[in-house]
Write an enzyme that holds these catalytic residues in place. Structure first.
Site, PDB file in Angstrom:
ATOM      1  N   LYS A 210      47.023  42.859  29.085  1.00 48.15           N
ATOM      2  CA  LYS A 210      48.198  42.011  28.839  1.00 48.15           C
ATOM      3  C   LYS A 210      47.923  41.014  27.711  1.00 48.15           C
ATOM      4  CE  LYS A 210      50.904  40.233  32.154  1.00 48.15           C
ATOM      5  NZ  LYS A 210      51.405  39.361  33.242  1.00 48.15           N
ATOM      6  N   GLU A 216      35.891  42.769  29.347  1.00 45.13           N
ATOM      7  CA  GLU A 216      35.411  44.111  29.654  1.00 45.13           C
ATOM      8  C   GLU A 216      36.180  45.165  28.858  1.00 45.13           C
ATOM      9  OE1 GLU A 216      35.241  41.794  33.647  1.00 45.13           O
ATOM     10  OE2 GLU A 216      36.495  41.868  31.856  1.00 45.13           O
ATOM     11  N   GLY A 271      49.489  41.706  37.095  1.00 47.42           N
ATOM     12  CA  GLY A 271      48.652  42.875  36.832  1.00 47.42           C
ATOM     13  C   GLY A 271      48.631  43.878  37.965  1.00 47.42           C
ATOM     14  N   ARG A 272      48.451  43.412  39.188  1.00 44.16           N
ATOM     15  CA  ARG A 272      48.352  44.335  40.323  1.00 44.16           C
ATOM     16  C   ARG A 272      49.710  44.874  40.757  1.00 44.16           C
ATOM     17  NH1 ARG A 272      47.211  39.238  41.373  1.00 44.16           N
ATOM     18  NH2 ARG A 272      48.265  38.048  43.008  1.00 44.16           N
ATOM     19  N   GLU A 357      43.713  40.293  46.546  1.00 44.12           N
ATOM     20  CA  GLU A 357      43.915  39.362  45.437  1.00 44.12           C
ATOM     21  C   GLU A 357      45.211  38.583  45.627  1.00 44.12           C
ATOM     22  OE1 GLU A 357      42.356  40.042  41.221  1.00 44.12           O
ATOM     23  OE2 GLU A 357      44.503  40.369  40.956  1.00 44.12           O
ATOM     24  N   HIS A 388      33.579  60.950  59.476  1.00 44.04           N
ATOM     25  CA  HIS A 388      32.136  61.137  59.567  1.00 44.04           C
ATOM     26  C   HIS A 388      31.387  59.950  58.962  1.00 44.04           C
ATOM     27  CE1 HIS A 388      32.682  65.380  60.782  1.00 44.04           C
ATOM     28  NE2 HIS A 388      33.754  65.287  60.022  1.00 44.04           N
ATOM     29  N   LYS A 508      34.502  34.056  35.808  1.00 40.13           N
ATOM     30  CA  LYS A 508      34.626  34.378  34.384  1.00 40.13           C
ATOM     31  C   LYS A 508      34.065  33.248  33.526  1.00 40.13           C
ATOM     32  CE  LYS A 508      38.853  37.209  34.631  1.00 40.13           C
ATOM     33  NZ  LYS A 508      40.264  37.283  34.172  1.00 40.13           N
TER      34      LYS A 508
END
Length: 546
Positions: A210, A216, A271-272, A357, A388, A508
């Site tokens: 954005k 990253e 964002g999410r 979040e 399992h 950050k």
């Protein structure tokens, strides 16, 4: 509207739920079913291609009524209306949260600051569709004139988890001639892995950020740009191999991407919550514009159900209230999501960010400390694999964990017998969790030692079962919107802002300070605690051995 300074645990509606939980906590699910023969017919909701059975929950008509009263006290109906109409619901950042506008129909009108945002949304979708047609048809070529055969999405968080999950979920609908991959981690091994075996002349990168400042993502983008430039021996090749999903046009152009190849979205898209925005460009490339529109149609159908259905018949509301009941009144800390679909294997990871979040907060919307638990630990993976793994704990552990099971009647593959076995396992797990298994020597309150005790299943462990005919684009869209709205419901009840994420900022900032010391090759005295200083010293020593 409630006073945020007022402690929720002082509400009469809250106290009535505490009393209800205390009165009914020892009642088994088997007893619930005996008391209410009509229970299954009453505790179900169907909408947008999804069928929800929530009868295997430790609650009855009275408990649901008390939860609905709590929802009314928290102002849930008004809050839903505010969310859907574009009012400011993200108070700490002064923004609406209008992800529902991203899948609105072209004749809808949704205003932000007096401006109808639907035409802008439709315009971006149209540009995305044209671009995808160019790439998928082979008309868009790389620097050597070869068609694009590989797409790599560079993003992190909401710019990665959503489209990555959806591309895997809808891979039966994907173009076999176009491979779509994802890189998110700043660990260089991630981008190195993605580039192995690919030709720069046939690879297209989507930089999904954005702000176009995410550390990253930008590091991976710079590595990818160098890879293309080295192969092409021309800086101009960047424009043929990179596009952007962003709001920062100057930074995008400075990177070497043409302005017309930036697909924008808006500050009212979190964002999410951004999968149905231009962040879904990689998904549209994979499955095509028509299937992407079907995905949006499914999300829109759930939006309409959420905004118009009575609370008692509203799927996101029902799931949200049940989650509040177990988190805040039973104090159970976790919730498990198990899709019985290998294609949906990344869905729990996607929901982890969406849920934790959003509602992993310790203060309310006005900054007052919470006096109750919020935001469960969410985990899960694809069944039957997890049977399992952690299902041992779900069935016989000391701490009950409510579960959501997702299952489908049909598979797009040809192995229908596999689907029958898969579904039988899903239904069996929900039944076993609910009703358990007794033994001759042990019961719910304990018993003598012996091998039979090891085979005792206490049962009365709640679950919801979501059924759909098939994992289609519409159904995936409905599932995404269902859980978006469930998270919002829980945020309203707990009084938290589900749309900010200040908790990610401190790490950050500290990382930036530490990185300066790493690049300088020495610690700044007194900057860190003793442990961090020691670890950083060891890193610097091992990084640059003498």
């Amino acid at each position: 509207m409630e006073n945020s300074a007022e402690r929720r645990t002082e509400w009469l509606e809250w106290k009535k739920l505490i009393a209800y939980q205390e009165e009914t906590a020892m009642r088994s699910l088997a007893e619930w079913f005996e008391r209410e023969p009509e229970r299954v017919d009453r505790m179900q909701v169907q909408s947008a291609g999804l069928f929800l059975d929530y009868s295997k929950n430790r609650i009855d008509r009275d408990g649901i009524s008390r939860l609905l009263a709590l929802a009314d006290r928290a102002g849930l109906p008004d809050q839903i209306a505010n969310l859907m109409s574009g009012e400011v619901v993200n108070a700490s950042e002064g923004r609406p949260a209008l992800h529902r506008a991203l899948r609105a129909s072209s004749d809808d009108r949704i205003e932000v600051g007096g401006v109808d945002v639907v035409p802008a949304v439709q315009g971006v979708l149209a540009r995305m569709a044209l671009f995808c047609d160019e790439v998928r048809s082979g008309r868009w070529t790389g620097y050597s004139g070869r068609r694009i055969r590989h797409v790599i999405n560079l993003g992190i968080g909401g710019s990665d988890l959503g489209p990555r999950m959806a591309c895997q979920a809808l891979r039966p609908y994907a173009d076999s001639e176009l491979e779509v991959d994802f890189v998110s981690n700043v660990d260089g091994r991630d981008i190195e892995r993605a580039l192995v075996g690919k030709l720069p002349s046939e690879t297209l990168f989507i930089i999904c950020s954005k702000t176009f400042t995410t550390q990253e993502t930008l590091m991976n983008a710079q590595a990818a740009r160098a890879w293309v430039q080295e192969a092409a021996q021309a800086d101009s090749a960047v424009a043929q191999h990179f596009v952007a999903v962003s709001t920062n046009a100057p930074a995008v152009e400075a990177f070497g991407i043409r302005p017309e190849n930036m697909f924008e979205f808006w500050d009212w898209v979190g964002g999410r919550y951004s999968l149905t925005s231009a962040v879904g460009l990689s998904l549209m490339l994979a499955i095509g514009p028509d299937s992407f529109q079907r995905f949006l149609t499914g999300a829109r159908a759930m939006d309409q159900h959420f905004s118009s259905s009575p609370l008692a018949e509203n799927m996101p509301v029902v799931l949200g209230l049940l989650g509040v009941f177990y988190r805040s009144f039973y104090q159970w800390p976790a919730h498990c999501i198990v899709p019985y679909s290998q294609d949906l294997g990344l869905f729990p990871a996607y929901l982890q960010q969406l849920d934790m979040e959003s509602n992993g907060k310790g203060v309310d919307r006005d900054g007052y400390p919470l006096d109750h638990d919020s935001g469960p630990i969410l985990f899960g993976d694809a069944g039957t694999n997890v049977q399992h793994a952690f299902f041992q704990m779900l069935h016989q552990g000391t701490q009950p964990v409510p579960c959501d099971f997702l299952s489908f009647a049909r598979t797009l593959g040809g192995l229908s017998e596999h689907q029958d076995v898969l579904t039988s396992h899903c239904l069996a797990q929900a039944e076993a969790l609910a009703f358990g298994q007794g033994s001759e020597t042990a019961g719910p309150q304990g018993g003598t030692f012996g091998s039979a005790n090891h085979r005792f299943f206490p049962g009365s462990r709640p679950s919801n079962v979501l059924l759909a005919r098939q994992l289609s684009p519409e159904v995936l869209g409905a599932l995404v919107a269902l859980y978006e709205h469930k998270v919002f419901v829980q945020g309203v009840i707990w009084g938290v802002n589900s749309f900010d994420q200040w908790g990610v900022e401190l790490g950050k900032a500290l990382a930036g300070e530490i990185l300066k010391e790493v690049r300088n090759g020495q610690l700044e005295p007194g900057r860190h605690d003793a442990s961090t200083s020691n670890l950083l010293s060891r890193y610097l020593r091992d990084r640059n051995p003498s």
